[in-house]
Design an enzyme around this catalytic site. Structure first.
Site, PDB file in Angstrom:
ATOM      1  N   GLY A   1     -37.386 -23.591 -22.187  1.00  0.00           N
ATOM      2  CA  GLY A   1     -38.690 -23.049 -22.538  1.00  0.00           C
ATOM      3  C   GLY A   1     -39.054 -21.722 -21.871  1.00  0.00           C
ATOM      4  O   GLY A   1     -38.270 -20.759 -21.866  1.00  0.00           O
TER       5      GLY A   1
ATOM      6  N   ARG B   1     -33.909 -29.196 -12.401  1.00  0.00           N
ATOM      7  CA  ARG B   1     -33.178 -30.421 -12.014  1.00  0.00           C
ATOM      8  C   ARG B   1     -31.868 -30.578 -12.779  1.00  0.00           C
ATOM      9  O   ARG B   1     -30.976 -31.287 -12.349  1.00  0.00           O
ATOM     10  CB  ARG B   1     -34.052 -31.664 -12.269  1.00  0.00           C
TER      11      ARG B   1
ATOM     12  N   TYR C   1     -53.438 -34.048 -17.261  1.00  0.00           N
ATOM     13  CA  TYR C   1     -52.778 -32.737 -17.430  1.00  0.00           C
ATOM     14  C   TYR C   1     -53.797 -31.613 -17.259  1.00  0.00           C
ATOM     15  O   TYR C   1     -53.553 -30.643 -16.530  1.00  0.00           O
ATOM     16  CB  TYR C   1     -52.095 -32.646 -18.804  1.00  0.00           C
TER      17      TYR C   1
HETATM   18  P1  NDP Z   1     -40.295 -27.187 -20.932  1.00  0.00           P
HETATM   19  O1  NDP Z   1     -40.352 -28.675 -20.941  1.00  0.00           O
HETATM   20  O2  NDP Z   1     -39.494 -26.520 -21.988  1.00  0.00           O
HETATM   21  O3  NDP Z   1     -39.815 -26.659 -19.509  1.00  0.00           O
HETATM   22  C1  NDP Z   1     -40.279 -27.241 -18.336  1.00  0.00           C
HETATM   23  C2  NDP Z   1     -39.393 -26.821 -17.178  1.00  0.00           C
HETATM   24  O4  NDP Z   1     -39.922 -27.419 -15.967  1.00  0.00           O
HETATM   25  C3  NDP Z   1     -37.965 -27.310 -17.334  1.00  0.00           C
HETATM   26  O5  NDP Z   1     -37.098 -26.262 -16.998  1.00  0.00           O
HETATM   27  C4  NDP Z   1     -37.862 -28.436 -16.326  1.00  0.00           C
HETATM   28  O6  NDP Z   1     -36.552 -28.443 -15.779  1.00  0.00           O
HETATM   29  C5  NDP Z   1     -38.859 -28.007 -15.257  1.00  0.00           C
HETATM   30  N1  NDP Z   1     -39.319 -29.143 -14.474  1.00  0.00           N
HETATM   31  C6  NDP Z   1     -40.085 -30.181 -14.888  1.00  0.00           C
HETATM   32  N2  NDP Z   1     -40.254 -31.063 -13.901  1.00  0.00           N
HETATM   33  C7  NDP Z   1     -39.580 -30.572 -12.828  1.00  0.00           C
HETATM   34  C8  NDP Z   1     -39.371 -31.025 -11.501  1.00  0.00           C
HETATM   35  N3  NDP Z   1     -39.902 -32.185 -11.066  1.00  0.00           N
HETATM   36  N4  NDP Z   1     -38.631 -30.271 -10.658  1.00  0.00           N
HETATM   37  C9  NDP Z   1     -38.087 -29.114 -11.086  1.00  0.00           C
HETATM   38  N5  NDP Z   1     -38.246 -28.618 -12.326  1.00  0.00           N
HETATM   39  C10 NDP Z   1     -38.986 -29.349 -13.184  1.00  0.00           C
HETATM   40  O7  NDP Z   1     -41.822 -26.716 -21.005  1.00  0.00           O
HETATM   41  P2  NDP Z   1     -42.502 -25.270 -20.991  1.00  0.00           P
HETATM   42  O8  NDP Z   1     -41.509 -24.192 -20.872  1.00  0.00           O
HETATM   43  O9  NDP Z   1     -43.447 -25.251 -22.114  1.00  0.00           O
HETATM   44  O10 NDP Z   1     -43.376 -25.405 -19.660  1.00  0.00           O
HETATM   45  C11 NDP Z   1     -43.316 -24.479 -18.586  1.00  0.00           C
HETATM   46  C12 NDP Z   1     -44.683 -24.380 -17.953  1.00  0.00           C
HETATM   47  O11 NDP Z   1     -45.614 -23.844 -18.895  1.00  0.00           O
HETATM   48  C13 NDP Z   1     -45.294 -25.715 -17.494  1.00  0.00           C
HETATM   49  O12 NDP Z   1     -45.923 -25.519 -16.251  1.00  0.00           O
HETATM   50  C14 NDP Z   1     -46.320 -26.027 -18.573  1.00  0.00           C
HETATM   51  O13 NDP Z   1     -47.360 -26.833 -18.108  1.00  0.00           O
HETATM   52  C15 NDP Z   1     -46.787 -24.623 -18.909  1.00  0.00           C
HETATM   53  N6  NDP Z   1     -47.430 -24.499 -20.217  1.00  0.00           N
HETATM   54  C16 NDP Z   1     -46.788 -24.892 -21.358  1.00  0.00           C
HETATM   55  C17 NDP Z   1     -47.435 -24.771 -22.573  1.00  0.00           C
HETATM   56  C18 NDP Z   1     -46.815 -25.255 -23.839  1.00  0.00           C
HETATM   57  O14 NDP Z   1     -47.550 -25.457 -24.835  1.00  0.00           O
HETATM   58  N7  NDP Z   1     -45.501 -25.400 -23.915  1.00  0.00           N
HETATM   59  C19 NDP Z   1     -48.779 -24.181 -22.677  1.00  0.00           C
HETATM   60  C20 NDP Z   1     -49.356 -23.826 -21.418  1.00  0.00           C
HETATM   61  C21 NDP Z   1     -48.700 -23.948 -20.240  1.00  0.00           C
HETATM   62  P3  NDP Z   1     -35.674 -29.749 -15.487  1.00  0.00           P
HETATM   63  O15 NDP Z   1     -36.062 -30.790 -16.483  1.00  0.00           O
HETATM   64  O16 NDP Z   1     -34.267 -29.273 -15.616  1.00  0.00           O
HETATM   65  O17 NDP Z   1     -36.014 -30.099 -14.090  1.00  0.00           O
HETATM   66  C1  8X3 Z   2     -50.230 -26.841 -22.675  1.00  0.00           C
HETATM   67  C2  8X3 Z   2     -51.190 -26.446 -23.713  1.00  0.00           C
HETATM   68  O1  8X3 Z   2     -53.481 -27.464 -24.150  1.00  0.00           O
HETATM   69  O2  8X3 Z   2     -51.734 -27.725 -25.801  1.00  0.00           O
HETATM   70  O3  8X3 Z   2     -50.658 -26.398 -21.434  1.00  0.00           O
HETATM   71  O4  8X3 Z   2     -51.675 -29.044 -23.781  1.00  0.00           O
HETATM   72  S1  8X3 Z   2     -52.040 -27.749 -24.352  1.00  0.00           S
END
Ligand code: NDP
Ligand code: 8X3
Length: 252
Positions: free
Chosen positions: A13, A34, A153
């Site tokens: 992501g 991870r 969340y």
């Molecule tokens: P993804 O699920 O695609 O990526 C999440 C990443 O976080 C992965 O690389 C995962 O790696 C890592 N991760 C999760 N838990 C852990 C952990 N315990 N330790 C280390 N790494 C961890 O999601 P996004 O790219 O969408 O999310 C990235 C950020 O953006 C998050 O903080 C999310 O809340 C935020 N966000 C996302 C939105 C969306 O709609 N997608 C909107 C707004 C904010 P691995 O599993 O290999 O550990």
């Molecule tokens: C992720 C965006 O509001 O769709 O932070 O959950 S939301």
């Protein structure tokens, strides 16, 4: 010398897209997450298409011992991190609080809030000594508003916003930049993780509308890190055109 960025959650992501764009724009990278195999694949890919130097470290941001061992394992130039992208995070579960799953809440709060603090504790200390650096926290539109079935969340992202604002003030005197970026819906593994692997439910989230893509967020981050020294972007709220706030969507 090239700047060094450490990105948490670079296996997928937004974190992965940010790693790619920073490597294309002159950064050397410490990528973390991870899933070690995905980190290796990303390192190889970035090295094959850019001249960036990349190392990867596999750890869980929820475990302070793992975080400390990871950061303490860095040597040489890698100890001087210029840019920290606190991106690792997740939503798990979609229930009202009265039906909520405690383990889901703990995963979200431990990752999104405590993990971000653990990493920031270690990396910002070095930035203070060097009187320079930039920290960017992945917040969300869910830091400003809420939606039903997302209490934990949304609470975790409200916390990210508060932590970002406080750190901005704490680090002001050292010339260290602190920013947050707050996206609406981005099509990543986010919904698949939230719905515990249920791909159909995850696909439904994006049905009939055009969400943001990870590269859209990576491009905004690149904008933030390429401002002149005297400019700090405190926060960017970035939404799909088809989404206004946390509950209003235009689906065709
Ligand atoms: P993804 O699920 O695609 O990526 C999440 C990443 O976080 C992965 O690389 C995962 O790696 C890592 N991760 C999760 N838990 C852990 C952990 N315990 N330790 C280390 N790494 C961890 O999601 P996004 O790219 O969408 O999310 C990235 C950020 O953006 C998050 O903080 C999310 O809340 C935020 N966000 C996302 C939105 C969306 O709609 N997608 C909107 C707004 C904010 P691995 O599993 O290999 O550990
Ligand atoms: C992720 C965006 O509001 O769709 O932070 O959950 S939301």
């Amino acid at each position: 010398m090239k700047k060094i960025a450490l990105i948490t959650g670079a296996t997928s992501g937004i974190g992965k897209a940010t790693a790619q764009i920073l490597a294309e724009n002159g950064y050397d990278l410490i990528i973390t997450g991870r899933r070690g195999e995905l980190l290796n694949d990303l390192s190889l890919n970035i090295r094959s298409v850019t001249d960036a130097d990349v190392i990867s470290i596999c750890f869980d941001v929820r475990d302070m011992n793992q975080v400390e061992n990871a950061i303490n394992s860095l040597t040489g130039k890698w100890t001087e991190i210029d840019l920290l992208i606190n991106n690792a995070g997740l939503a798990v579960g979609f229930e009202p609080v009265h039906l909520g799953v405690v383990d889901d809440w703990e995963r979200m709060i431990d990752t999104n809030v405590k993990g971000l603090l653990y990493i920031s504790r270690l990396i910002s200390a070095g930035m203070v000594l060097r009187r320079s650096g930039h920290i960017i926290n992945l917040s969300s539109v869910a830091s400003r508003d809420v939606y039903p079935n997302g209490a934990a969340y949304c609470g975790s992202k409200h916390a990210v916003q508060a932590i970002t604002k406080a750190m901005r003030i704490e680090l002001l005197q050292y010339g260290i930049k602190v920013s947050s970026i707050s996206p609406g819906m981005v099509d990543t593994e986010f919904s698949k993780v939230r719905f515990k692997g249920d791909q159909d439910r995850a696909d439904n989230v994006y049905k009939g509308l055009t969400p943001l893509y990870a590269v859209d967020i990576a491009e905004a981050i690149l904008f933030m890190v390429t401002r002149p020294k005297h400019v700090n972007i405190d926060d960017i709220l970035i939404m799909p055109t088809d989404q206004a706030g946390t509950r209003d969507y235009h689906r065709r």
